[in-house]
Motif scaffolding. Structure first.
Motif, mmCIF file in Angstrom:
data_model
loop_
_atom_site.group_PDB
_atom_site.id
_atom_site.type_symbol
_atom_site.label_atom_id
_atom_site.label_comp_id
_atom_site.label_asym_id
_atom_site.label_seq_id
_atom_site.Cartn_x
_atom_site.Cartn_y
_atom_site.Cartn_z
ATOM 1 N N MET A 77 0.658 -1.410 -0.232
ATOM 2 C CA MET A 77 0.150 -0.317 -0.187
ATOM 3 C C MET A 77 0.633 1.000 0.204
ATOM 4 N N LEU A 78 2.036 1.023 0.467
ATOM 5 C CA LEU A 78 2.496 3.006 0.742
ATOM 6 C C LEU A 78 3.636 2.866 -0.339
ATOM 7 N N LYS A 79 3.744 1.596 -0.728
ATOM 8 C CA LYS A 79 4.839 1.889 -2.133
ATOM 9 C C LYS A 79 3.974 1.910 -2.998
ATOM 10 N N ALA A 80 2.618 1.781 -3.228
ATOM 11 C CA ALA A 80 1.374 2.464 -4.517
ATOM 12 C C ALA A 80 1.709 4.507 -4.408
ATOM 13 N N ILE A 81 0.885 4.180 -2.996
ATOM 14 C CA ILE A 81 1.437 5.940 -2.447
ATOM 15 C C ILE A 81 2.667 6.628 -2.661
ATOM 16 N N ASP A 82 3.382 5.831 -2.518
ATOM 17 C CA ASP A 82 4.337 6.833 -2.941
ATOM 18 C C ASP A 82 5.249 6.972 -3.744
ATOM 19 N N GLN A 83 4.583 5.948 -4.996
ATOM 20 C CA GLN A 83 4.798 6.116 -6.886
ATOM 21 C C GLN A 83 4.096 7.248 -6.764
ATOM 22 N N ILE A 84 2.964 7.748 -6.458
ATOM 23 C CA ILE A 84 1.435 8.466 -6.988
ATOM 24 C C ILE A 84 2.413 10.548 -6.396
ATOM 25 N N ALA A 85 2.897 10.108 -5.062
ATOM 26 C CA ALA A 85 3.417 11.011 -4.204
ATOM 27 C C ALA A 85 4.757 11.416 -5.353
ATOM 28 N N ARG A 86 5.735 10.869 -5.094
ATOM 29 C CA ARG A 86 6.723 11.380 -6.065
ATOM 30 C C ARG A 86 6.494 11.797 -7.666
ATOM 31 N N ILE A 156 -12.302 4.709 -0.081
ATOM 32 C CA ILE A 156 -11.789 3.480 -1.181
ATOM 33 C C ILE A 156 -11.662 2.694 -0.559
ATOM 34 N N ALA A 157 -12.789 1.407 -1.050
ATOM 35 C CA ALA A 157 -12.746 0.382 -0.100
ATOM 36 C C ALA A 157 -12.649 -0.539 -1.178
ATOM 37 N N LEU A 158 -12.710 -2.272 -0.063
ATOM 38 C CA LEU A 158 -12.870 -3.447 -0.671
ATOM 39 C C LEU A 158 -14.109 -4.246 -0.118
ATOM 40 N N ASP A 159 -15.378 -4.614 -0.700
ATOM 41 C CA ASP A 159 -16.270 -5.711 -0.505
ATOM 42 C C ASP A 159 -15.592 -6.680 -0.182
ATOM 43 N N ASN A 160 -15.495 -7.008 1.293
ATOM 44 C CA ASN A 160 -14.756 -7.972 1.928
ATOM 45 C C ASN A 160 -15.955 -9.408 1.989
ATOM 46 N N HIS A 161 -17.026 -9.032 2.159
ATOM 47 C CA HIS A 161 -18.422 -9.750 2.315
ATOM 48 C C HIS A 161 -18.514 -10.616 1.199
ATOM 49 N N LYS A 162 -18.128 -9.888 0.614
ATOM 50 C CA LYS A 162 -18.569 -10.840 -1.506
ATOM 51 C C LYS A 162 -17.105 -11.236 -1.825
ATOM 52 N N GLY A 163 -15.950 -11.379 -0.713
ATOM 53 C CA GLY A 163 -14.555 -11.897 -1.237
ATOM 54 C C GLY A 163 -14.662 -13.237 -0.343
ATOM 55 N N SER A 164 -15.328 -13.307 0.221
ATOM 56 C CA SER A 164 -15.169 -14.372 1.433
ATOM 57 C C SER A 164 -16.202 -15.498 0.506
ATOM 58 N N TYR A 165 -17.368 -14.559 0.580
ATOM 59 C CA TYR A 165 -18.533 -15.527 -0.601
ATOM 60 C C TYR A 165 -18.020 -16.269 -1.170
ATOM 61 N N LEU A 166 -17.089 -15.285 -2.351
ATOM 62 C CA LEU A 166 -16.576 -16.060 -3.398
ATOM 63 C C LEU A 166 -15.747 -17.068 -3.104
ATOM 64 N N ALA A 167 -14.692 -17.087 -1.572
ATOM 65 C CA ALA A 167 -13.768 -18.231 -1.829
ATOM 66 C C ALA A 167 -14.652 -19.269 -1.527
ATOM 67 N N THR A 168 -15.924 -19.328 -0.027
ATOM 68 C CA THR A 168 -16.321 -20.735 0.307
ATOM 69 C C THR A 168 -17.343 -20.897 -0.995
ATOM 70 N N GLU A 169 -17.539 -20.040 -2.074
ATOM 71 C CA GLU A 169 -18.580 -20.358 -2.877
ATOM 72 C C GLU A 169 -17.735 -21.781 -3.638
ATOM 73 N N PRO A 291 -7.008 -6.248 -4.757
ATOM 74 C CA PRO A 291 -5.888 -5.263 -5.275
ATOM 75 C C PRO A 291 -6.077 -4.031 -4.317
ATOM 76 N N ILE A 292 -5.207 -4.215 -3.296
ATOM 77 C CA ILE A 292 -4.166 -2.919 -2.957
ATOM 78 C C ILE A 292 -3.472 -2.205 -3.272
ATOM 79 N N ASN A 293 -3.319 -2.493 -4.210
ATOM 80 C CA ASN A 293 -2.386 -1.754 -5.034
ATOM 81 C C ASN A 293 -2.865 -0.547 -5.804
ATOM 82 N N ILE A 294 -3.926 -0.822 -6.725
ATOM 83 C CA ILE A 294 -4.786 -0.163 -7.500
ATOM 84 C C ILE A 294 -5.571 0.772 -6.680
ATOM 85 N N MET A 295 -6.001 0.135 -5.188
ATOM 86 C CA MET A 295 -6.947 1.009 -4.548
ATOM 87 C C MET A 295 -5.908 2.013 -3.889
#
Length: 332
Positions: A77-86, A156-169, A291-295
């Motif tokens: 996460m920090l690396k992606a932010i740093d790239q935009i900052a620079r 900027i968020a992730l749908d955690n519920h859907k991710g875990s649902y997908l994994a279990t499904e 997708p933490i990099n793009i987030m």
């Protein structure tokens, strides 16, 4: 140590002219810029950052609060932010929050006092209202990995519920009906959402949701080991495990190996995050991509835009996780 007066004297200009050159004022002539720059070089003079901030009302820094900088997830996460900052001529200042309200509050206040116009905050300890109050104080503040309805346009968020649902499904569609869940013991919304996704997937396919199949521990490798040992000791007919994250999944794999249980032939396993560790485990870990990099890039760009009084209308606010199929899941 050289002072601004020494620079002005050597360059043959006024202190005000030196100040204009340092702060890149359009009123500074090319001749002044050349003479002042040469004088600073000869004297080894470095402009005081605090003094420049008082003039420009900015320190050219982006403040970032993370859970724990030693966690590879936050490193990405920090690396992606740093790239935009620079790319925008800025540097980042980092504070650890450790998912603790007091520590997060102190980190945010320090960054504000350090005159950061842009803030990207990963907070799990503070209440919604306190984050709303900070957002009202700092126009360029963005919250990442959390959704707050009142400031939804700055989250900027992730749908955690859907991710875990997908994994279990995915496990269910591979024929598994007895699925254990290795869950984080951190009292944060990610835990609640991912656990709910697991349970909802079971119910959607008319499978029993049994508390005995769920074990809680710290969201790291050691926690995964502890939870997996507890599940094995119950002697349940488990054929698959869904893990809160890849680190816990790695701990599970270690315990399975120590007990002569071969994944995925004996027990299938799926993680969450698609961190660096996932592709280097044996077997390579099937997981859910976070997708933490793009987030993080979106959060940094949005924060910079808001600090300027603009808003990136095309910015994605809620991201959707996707499956990454590797070798740790087999058909039952």
């Amino acid at each position: 140590m050289a002072t601004i007066k020494d620079v002005a004297k050597l360059a043959g200009v006024s202190v005000a002219t030196v100040s204009r050159v340092i702060n890149k004022s359009p009123k500074a002539s090319q001749a002044s810029i050349a003479s002042v720059t040469q004088a600073m070089k000869e004297l080894g003079y470095r402009p005081n950052a605090n003094a420049r901030a008082l003039v420009s009302q900015s320190t050219n820094t982006i403040g970032v609060v993370v859970g724990d900088v030693s966690d590879p997830f936050f490193g990405s996460m920090l690396k992606a932010i740093d790239q935009i900052a620079r790319q925008n001529g800025k540097q980042i200042l980092i504070g650890n929050g450790y998912h603790n309200a007091t520590t997060e509050r102190e980190a945010i206040e320090l960054l504000i006092n350090s005159r950061c116009e842009s803030l990207i905050i990963h907070s799990k300890g503070l209440s919604n209202q306190e984050l709303i109050d900070f957002a009202n104080e700092v126009p360029g503040m963005v919250v990442i990995n959390r959704f707050i309805p009142e400031i939804a346009h700055r989250c900027i968020a992730l749908d955690n519920h859907k991710g875990s649902y997908l994994a279990t499904e995915y496990l269910i569609k591979n024929g598994h009906q007895h699925i254990g869940y290795v869950c984080s013991n951190h009292d944060i919304e990610d835990t609640e959402q991912r656990l709910a996704g697991y349970l909802d997937a079971l119910r959607a396919y008319n499978l029993p949701a049994d508390d005995n199949y769920i074990e809680y521990s710290s969201p790291d490798e050691a926690g995964g080991e502890h939870a997996m040992m507890n599940l094995l000791s119950k002697n349940l007919p488990i054929t698959a495990i869904a893990a809160y994250n890849d680190n816990m999944a790695a701990g599970c794999l270690s315990v399975l190996e120590e007990n002569g249980i071969t994944p995925p032939q004996d027990i299938s396993l799926i993680g969450f995050d698609d961190g660096i560790i996932a592709k280097y485990l044996s077997p390579k870990l099937t997981t859910v991509r976070y997708p933490i990099n793009i987030m993080a890039e979106q959060a940094a760009n949005l924060s910079l835009a808001l600090a300027k009084g603009d808003e990136n209308k095309t910015c994605t606010r809620m991201f959707v996780p996707t499956l990454v199929r590797r070798l740790s899941v087999a058909q039952k």
